[in-house]
Design a protein around this motif. Sequence first.
Motif, short mmCIF file in Angstrom:
data_model
loop_
_atom_site.label_atom_id
_atom_site.label_comp_id
_atom_site.label_asym_id
_atom_site.label_seq_id
_atom_site.Cartn_x
_atom_site.Cartn_y
_atom_site.Cartn_z
N VAL A 105 0.87 -1.17 0.00
CA VAL A 105 0.00 0.00 0.00
C VAL A 105 0.91 1.22 0.00
O VAL A 105 1.59 1.49 1.00
CB VAL A 105 -0.95 0.03 1.22
N GLY A 106 0.93 1.94 -1.11
CA GLY A 106 1.86 3.06 -1.22
C GLY A 106 3.27 2.53 -1.21
O GLY A 106 3.61 1.60 -1.93
N SER A 107 4.11 3.10 -0.36
CA SER A 107 5.50 2.64 -0.29
C SER A 107 5.71 1.62 0.83
O SER A 107 6.84 1.21 1.07
CB SER A 107 6.42 3.85 -0.07
N ALA A 108 4.65 1.22 1.49
CA ALA A 108 4.76 0.31 2.63
C ALA A 108 4.15 -1.05 2.32
O ALA A 108 3.26 -1.18 1.48
CB ALA A 108 4.07 0.91 3.84
N GLU A 109 4.65 -2.06 3.04
CA GLU A 109 4.01 -3.37 3.05
C GLU A 109 3.35 -3.49 4.42
O GLU A 109 4.02 -3.39 5.44
CB GLU A 109 5.03 -4.48 2.87
N VAL A 134 -6.34 0.13 -1.64
CA VAL A 134 -6.82 -1.18 -1.19
C VAL A 134 -8.03 -1.60 -2.01
O VAL A 134 -8.13 -2.75 -2.47
CB VAL A 134 -7.14 -1.17 0.32
N ARG A 135 -8.96 -0.68 -2.24
CA ARG A 135 -10.15 -0.98 -3.06
C ARG A 135 -9.73 -1.41 -4.47
O ARG A 135 -10.27 -2.35 -5.04
CB ARG A 135 -11.06 0.25 -3.12
N GLY A 136 -8.75 -0.72 -5.04
CA GLY A 136 -8.23 -1.09 -6.36
C GLY A 136 -7.62 -2.48 -6.36
O GLY A 136 -7.80 -3.25 -7.29
N HIS A 137 -6.89 -2.81 -5.29
CA HIS A 137 -6.31 -4.16 -5.17
C HIS A 137 -7.41 -5.21 -5.16
O HIS A 137 -7.30 -6.26 -5.82
CB HIS A 137 -5.49 -4.30 -3.89
N LEU A 138 -8.50 -4.94 -4.42
CA LEU A 138 -9.60 -5.91 -4.35
C LEU A 138 -10.25 -6.10 -5.72
O LEU A 138 -10.51 -7.22 -6.15
CB LEU A 138 -10.65 -5.48 -3.33
N ARG A 139 -10.50 -4.99 -6.42
CA ARG A 139 -11.12 -5.08 -7.75
C ARG A 139 -10.24 -5.86 -8.73
O ARG A 139 -10.71 -6.74 -9.46
CB ARG A 139 -11.40 -3.68 -8.30
#
Length: 162
Positions: free
Chosen positions: A56-60, A129-134
Amino acid sequence: MRVGAAIDISAPPDVIWAFVDEPARYLHFMAGITRWEVTTDHATGLGARYRMLMHVGSAEVGGLVEVVEHTPGRDLAWTSVVGIDQRGRWRLRETHRDGVTRVELRLSYGVAGSGLFGWIAEQVAAPTVRGHLRRSLQQLKRQVEHEQLRTAAAARRAARVA
């Protein structure tokens, strides 16, 4: 923060379940997931635990999660044990259209005890996160439907040979 996505897949629930219930497949279709590894003796079912990380962004971010609901062909839910507070759920339901299953993926997460800055971080992360789910659902659909086509083609070939 709660985010979710849904998609219709042209396959019966049991075919889709074979993907959803197999942790080794998650890195193949789950967008943004950088780690999903089994940490218990049993890989699936109630009590199975996984170390999961999401970019998410620059973090895991992520942590250790445990399966708390496991109804084959229908529902799989997990909750965090350690790390980012999260709850996730796969939900598979047959539709009124023959051979089509509605698949939902939901995720609730939060940065416990972090006040205003945590709330801001949740809001900023939500679109990613929403984009990852889609994207995960789109990739799952592509893989499941492709597998259905391969299985049907193999059956046709076997019938011609026989």
